[in-house]
Write an enzyme that holds these catalytic residues in place. Structure first.
Site, PDB file in Angstrom:
ATOM      1  CE  LYS A 195      -3.603   0.480   0.085  1.00 38.09           C
ATOM      2  NZ  LYS A 195      -4.558   0.775  -0.955  1.00 38.09           N
ATOM      3  CG  ASP A 223      -3.490   0.516  -4.127  1.00 38.58           C
ATOM      4  OD1 ASP A 223      -3.659   1.564  -4.778  1.00 38.58           O
ATOM      5  OD2 ASP A 223      -4.381  -0.001  -3.433  1.00 38.58           O
ATOM      6  N   PRO A 224      -0.631   3.126  -4.893  1.00 36.73           N
ATOM      7  CG  PRO A 224       0.925   4.285  -6.174  1.00 36.73           C
ATOM      8  CD  PRO A 224      -0.043   3.146  -6.249  1.00 36.73           C
ATOM      9  CG  ASN A 225      -5.392   3.732  -2.055  1.00 32.76           C
ATOM     10  OD1 ASN A 225      -4.985   3.142  -1.057  1.00 32.76           O
ATOM     11  ND2 ASN A 225      -6.431   3.303  -2.758  1.00 32.76           N
ATOM     12  CG  HIS A 322     -10.921  -3.221  -2.703  1.00 34.03           C
ATOM     13  ND1 HIS A 322     -12.019  -3.039  -1.900  1.00 34.03           N
ATOM     14  CD2 HIS A 322     -10.035  -2.261  -2.354  1.00 34.03           C
ATOM     15  CE1 HIS A 322     -11.819  -2.003  -1.108  1.00 34.03           C
ATOM     16  NE2 HIS A 322     -10.618  -1.512  -1.367  1.00 34.03           N
ATOM     17  CB  SER A 323      -9.344  -6.686   1.048  1.00 34.11           C
ATOM     18  OG  SER A 323      -9.024  -6.517   2.392  1.00 34.11           O
ATOM     19  CG  HIS A 351      -7.055  -4.711   4.814  1.00 33.05           C
ATOM     20  ND1 HIS A 351      -7.295  -4.692   3.470  1.00 33.05           N
ATOM     21  CD2 HIS A 351      -6.784  -3.427   5.156  1.00 33.05           C
ATOM     22  CE1 HIS A 351      -7.181  -3.441   3.014  1.00 33.05           C
ATOM     23  NE2 HIS A 351      -6.868  -2.667   4.021  1.00 33.05           N
TER      24      HIS A 351
HETATM   25  O1  GKR Z   1      -7.219   0.039   4.411  1.00 36.88           O
HETATM   26  O2  GKR Z   1      -5.759   1.633   4.167  1.00 36.88           O
HETATM   27  C1  GKR Z   1      -6.549   0.805   3.716  1.00 36.88           C
HETATM   28  C2  GKR Z   1      -6.664   0.678   2.219  1.00 36.88           C
HETATM   29  O3  GKR Z   1      -6.002   1.756   1.622  1.00 36.88           O
HETATM   30  C3  GKR Z   1      -8.098   0.639   1.756  1.00 36.88           C
HETATM   31  O4  GKR Z   1      -8.785   1.735   2.292  1.00 36.88           O
HETATM   32  C4  GKR Z   1      -8.230   0.626   0.253  1.00 36.88           C
HETATM   33  O5  GKR Z   1      -9.594   0.721  -0.084  1.00 36.88           O
HETATM   34  O6  GKR Z   1      -7.138  -1.522   0.290  1.00 36.88           O
HETATM   35  C5  GKR Z   1      -7.808  -0.631  -0.420  1.00 36.88           C
HETATM   36  C6  GKR Z   1      -7.257  -0.448  -1.822  1.00 36.88           C
HETATM   37  O7  GKR Z   1      -6.754  -1.425  -2.364  1.00 36.88           O
HETATM   38  O8  GKR Z   1      -7.379   0.608  -2.412  1.00 36.88           O
HETATM   39 MG    MG Z   2      -6.446  -0.386  -4.258  1.00 38.16          MG
END
Ligand code: GKR
Ligand code: MG
Length: 424
Positions: A195, A223-225, A322-323, A351
């Site tokens: 992440k 995954d930099p969101n 996704h989770s 997660h």
């Molecule tokens: O739980 O911090 C987190 C993740 O960033 C989650 O909120 C994301 O929705 O895991 C997720 C993702 O793959 O984008």
């Molecule tokens: Mg993601």
């Protein structure tokens, strides 16, 4: 007789469980993660179970939808869906938490449908004596692979609400490699996701390079969101091209991802830019992504996930899952549906290793070589532990967290943190 059975009661119990100080693009996880556990009781004394989001808006719509189930057969999934769609309205534009697509109020109806569908499928399985996966057409694989889901993290939560977890700090490349090694040793995962969107891209790329060196040949994802600008995502691509299996949501928007796709050899993956069928159509036309991360919790359930999988097959997209922070009931629902999808082309996210507590009988679900074995017992294959449920519900009552807010939590560490995105 199966057809005489009707739903008589629905119980919704919010729970809170300990969660680590995990960093992400929005800020940092709070010490408590929320979920709701739903029990659907029938006239013949059976109980079907389900797990979903536990934030206040979700609890409110679940409560609103609860009476819609009373008197229905557990087999009446289509009627349930029609009733929910007629009653639970989307709240367009309302977004409680940007990184968790499931918390979008715009997805209220699919979220409720999914929650009820899982509990009703659990009941159907118990009634006919078949695992949920058989109700979905049968398993195409005996076990579902998950990936190690690494996070940058602090060693402990601010304010020390409880003893620190056993994972320690995870910031430097060496610490991230150590986190991966421990997760692989414990669970046997065969692929790794980090992440990102937390530190400068150069640091996150260095962590991926360290992982590639430590685990040669193992599939890797970052995954930099959507916290990297298009320019930063393009600049990082050549180094990542050599080491990733896919590049997940580096930059915001379907247009941004489509442009990035012209600058990288990597397949782009998303759980952010495609969260509706309308996005799907546009994204395919624009060539924005090559891999879709589904999530039954907000796509409308296990059968809707199968539809999505068929769409991916039709449009030539790969598929993964996704989770968010979750416990064993969600893990089992994910496992049943993933086992039924022939074109699950990548290991699913979870997660789960970050959670220490459980709400199902028998405690934590086991991974074997990074996979969860698909249950062959009736229904979901897990039952609620009522003592654990009561304990996690008291934690909910006491913890004070009612909506996930990673941004405000980060401001407790750094009052100047803006949460501006894309940050890099
Ligand atoms: O739980 O911090 C987190 C993740 O960033 C989650 O909120 C994301 O929705 O895991 C997720 C993702 O793959 O984008
Ligand atoms: Mg993601």
């Amino acid at each position: 007789m199966a057809s005489d059975t009707t739903i008589t009661h629905v119980r919704i119990t919010p729970i809170a469980f300990r969660d680590g100080p995990l960093l992400n693009a929005a800020g940092i996880h709070e010490p408590w993660a929320l979920r709701a556990i739903v029990e659907i009781e029938t006239s013949d004394g059976r109980v079907g179970i389900s797990e979903t989001y536990g934030d206040e808006p979700m609890l409110k719509v679940l409560e609103q939808a609860r009476p819609l189930l009373i008197g229905l057969s557990p087999f009446a999934l289509n009627t349930m869906e029609e009733r929910v769609r007629a009653t639970i309205k989307a709240v367009p534009g309302a977004v409680e938490f940007e990184l968790a697509p499931g918390s979008h109020a715009a997805k209220n109806a699919p979220k409720v449908i999914s929650t009820f569908e899982v509990g009703m499928l659990d009941l159907q399985g118990q009634i006919v004596g078949a695992p949920v996966v058989d109700l979905l057409g049968g398993a195409v694989r005996p076990a579902v692979p998950y990936s190690a889901y690494l996070f940058f993290k602090y060693a402990e939560h601010i304010g020390k609400p409880y003893a620190p977890d056993t994972w320690g700090e995870g910031i430097s490349p060496a610490q991230i490699v150590a986190q991966a090694r421990r997760m692989m040793d414990l669970y046997g995962f065969q692929s790794i996701k980090l992440k990102g969107g937390v530190f400068e891209p150069a640091h996150e790329v260095a962590c991926m390079q360290a992982l590639a060196k430590a685990f040669p040949g193992l599939p890797l994802r970052l995954d930099p969101n959507a916290n990297w600008s298009l320019a930063a995502s393009i600049a990082a691509a050549p180094a990542l091209d050599e080491i990733l299996e896919y590049y997940e949501d580096p930059t915001p928007g379907l247009e941004g991802m489509a442009e990035l796709a012209r600058h990288t050899k990597l397949p782009l993956a998303t759980n952010m830019v495609i969260t509706t069928m309308e996005d799907f159509r546009k994204g395919c036309e624009m060539g924005s992504v090559k891999v879709l991360l589904s999530d039954h919790h907000y796509w409308g359930g296990l059968r809707a996930t199968q539809t999505l999988a068929r769409m991916c097959r039709l449009w030539g997209l790969g598929m993964s899952m996704h989770s968010n922070s979750h416990l064993g009931i969600s893990l089992m629902a994910m496992t049943h549906v993933a086992a039924s999808v022939p074109n699950l082309t990548y290991a699913c996210d979870t997660h789960y290793p970050w959670q220490e507590e459980e709400v199902v009988k028998g405690g934590r679900i086991r991974f074997e070589q990074g996979s969860v074995v698909v249950p062959t017992t009736p229904g979901l294959g897990v039952e609620l532990d009522q003592d654990a449920l009561a304990r996690l519900h008291s934690q909910y009552l006491e913890c004070g967290v009612r909506n996930r807010d990673d941004l405000q939590q980060m401001r407790r560490y750094d009052p100047s943190f803006t949460g501006k995105t894309p940050r890099f």
